[in-house]
Motif scaffolding. Structure first.
Motif, PDB file in Angstrom:
ATOM      1  N   UNK A  97       0.834  -1.203   0.000  1.00  0.00           N
ATOM      2  CA  UNK A  97       0.000   0.000   0.000  1.00  0.00           C
ATOM      3  C   UNK A  97       0.868   1.253   0.000  1.00  0.00           C
ATOM      4  N   UNK A  98       1.061   1.804  -1.156  1.00  0.00           N
ATOM      5  CA  UNK A  98       1.722   3.102  -1.325  1.00  0.00           C
ATOM      6  C   UNK A  98       3.126   3.135  -0.734  1.00  0.00           C
ATOM      7  N   UNK A  99       3.854   2.014  -0.816  1.00  0.00           N
ATOM      8  CA  UNK A  99       5.190   1.984  -0.228  1.00  0.00           C
ATOM      9  C   UNK A  99       6.161   2.875  -0.982  1.00  0.00           C
ATOM     10  N   UNK A 100       5.900   3.144  -2.268  1.00  0.00           N
ATOM     11  CA  UNK A 100       6.789   4.011  -3.035  1.00  0.00           C
ATOM     12  C   UNK A 100       6.744   5.442  -2.512  1.00  0.00           C
ATOM     13  N   UNK A 101       5.552   5.897  -2.133  1.00  0.00           N
ATOM     14  CA  UNK A 101       5.428   7.255  -1.592  1.00  0.00           C
ATOM     15  C   UNK A 101       6.150   7.375  -0.248  1.00  0.00           C
ATOM     16  N   UNK A 102       6.082   6.347   0.554  1.00  0.00           N
ATOM     17  CA  UNK A 102       6.792   6.367   1.834  1.00  0.00           C
ATOM     18  C   UNK A 102       8.295   6.389   1.581  1.00  0.00           C
ATOM     19  N   UNK A 103       8.749   5.603   0.600  1.00  0.00           N
ATOM     20  CA  UNK A 103      10.166   5.595   0.255  1.00  0.00           C
ATOM     21  C   UNK A 103      10.611   6.987  -0.204  1.00  0.00           C
ATOM     22  N   UNK A 104       9.826   7.615  -1.061  1.00  0.00           N
ATOM     23  CA  UNK A 104      10.190   8.944  -1.551  1.00  0.00           C
ATOM     24  C   UNK A 104      10.168   9.987  -0.435  1.00  0.00           C
ATOM     25  N   UNK A 105       9.330   9.786   0.563  1.00  0.00           N
ATOM     26  CA  UNK A 105       9.278  10.721   1.692  1.00  0.00           C
ATOM     27  C   UNK A 105      10.471  10.553   2.622  1.00  0.00           C
ATOM     28  N   UNK A 106      11.236   9.487   2.457  1.00  0.00           N
ATOM     29  CA  UNK A 106      12.421   9.246   3.299  1.00  0.00           C
ATOM     30  C   UNK A 106      13.722   9.614   2.589  1.00  0.00           C
ATOM     31  N   UNK A 107      13.632  10.231   1.425  1.00  0.00           N
ATOM     32  CA  UNK A 107      14.834  10.627   0.683  1.00  0.00           C
ATOM     33  C   UNK A 107      15.446  11.886   1.300  1.00  0.00           C
ATOM     34  N   UNK A 108      16.657  12.273   0.882  1.00  0.00           N
ATOM     35  CA  UNK A 108      17.322  13.448   1.483  1.00  0.00           C
ATOM     36  C   UNK A 108      16.538  14.746   1.308  1.00  0.00           C
ATOM     37  N   UNK A 109      16.948  15.738   2.102  1.00  0.00           N
ATOM     38  CA  UNK A 109      16.387  17.084   2.124  1.00  0.00           C
ATOM     39  C   UNK A 109      14.941  17.122   2.602  1.00  0.00           C
ATOM     40  N   UNK A 110      14.616  16.273   3.537  1.00  0.00           N
ATOM     41  CA  UNK A 110      13.302  16.319   4.186  1.00  0.00           C
ATOM     42  C   UNK A 110      13.485  17.013   5.532  1.00  0.00           C
ATOM     43  N   UNK A 111      12.485  17.755   5.986  1.00  0.00           N
ATOM     44  CA  UNK A 111      12.636  18.452   7.273  1.00  0.00           C
ATOM     45  C   UNK A 111      12.739  17.469   8.440  1.00  0.00           C
TER      46      UNK A 111
END
Length: 175
Positions: free
Chosen positions: A129-143
């Motif tokens: 379930x939407x694991x790609x979005x979670x992966x992208x939210x864990x990439x660099x330059x996140x607050x």
């Protein structure tokens, strides 16, 4: 005569068990406060299928394989628990500082800040379930989370997220 054959005795017990089940079902329908559990007697209806085992070699082989596969089930479950434990701990260490934002896939319900939340997030990823979005939210330059900010940490996340989530998803697909 009749009771000398073991299959006849088996049939007799199934019929008696089924009759008791029907009688107890009628008693429970008329009296809602009855405390008699009738689920045991319903097994007698299912036990009729056991008689098929005496007739077919293929069915016996299939059932034997099914029973043998159940013996390995606890080991597979233990392997899945270990996989979730290891990935949850690694996720807490690597992605636990990412700020929680309700407009983001890393939100109050999906985050790596506590162990139970990390396991739930991994379960969500394992189901696809939407694991790609979670992966992208864990990439660099996140607050980063305000409580975990240090002087040198201005942004959280890492490119390790690609390896982490893809390897986890692939391992879960094989298990």
């Amino acid at each position: 005569g009749y009771f000398s054959d073991p299959w006849n005795v088996f049939d007799f017990l199934i019929v008696i068990g089924s009759i008791i089940d029907v009688i107890l079902s009628e008693i429970n329908n008329s009296d809602e406060n009855s405390r008699i559990s009738i689920t045991f007697f319903r097994l007698f209806r299912v036990m009729r299928l056991v008689k098929l085992l005496s007739r077919g070699e293929g069915i016996r082989t299939l059932l034997w394989t099914f029973i043998k596969s159940f013996q390995a089930l606890p080991y597979v479950a233990l392997l899945i628990v270990m996989l979730f434990f290891i990935y949850a701990v690694i996720g807490m260490q690597v992605f636990g500082k990412i700020a929680i934002n309700d407009a983001n896939p890393i939100n109050r319900n999906n985050n790596f800040q506590t162990f139970p939340q990390a396991v739930l997030l991994l379960f969500r990823c394992a189901t696809g379930e939407d694991w790609q979005e979670i992966m992208l939210a864990c990439l660099p330059r996140k607050p980063c989370d305000r409580e975990s900010l240090h002087e040198e940490d201005l942004s959280c996340g890492t490119n390790f997220a690609y390896y982490y989530f893809v390897s986890f998803y692939m391992l879960c697909a094989f298990l």
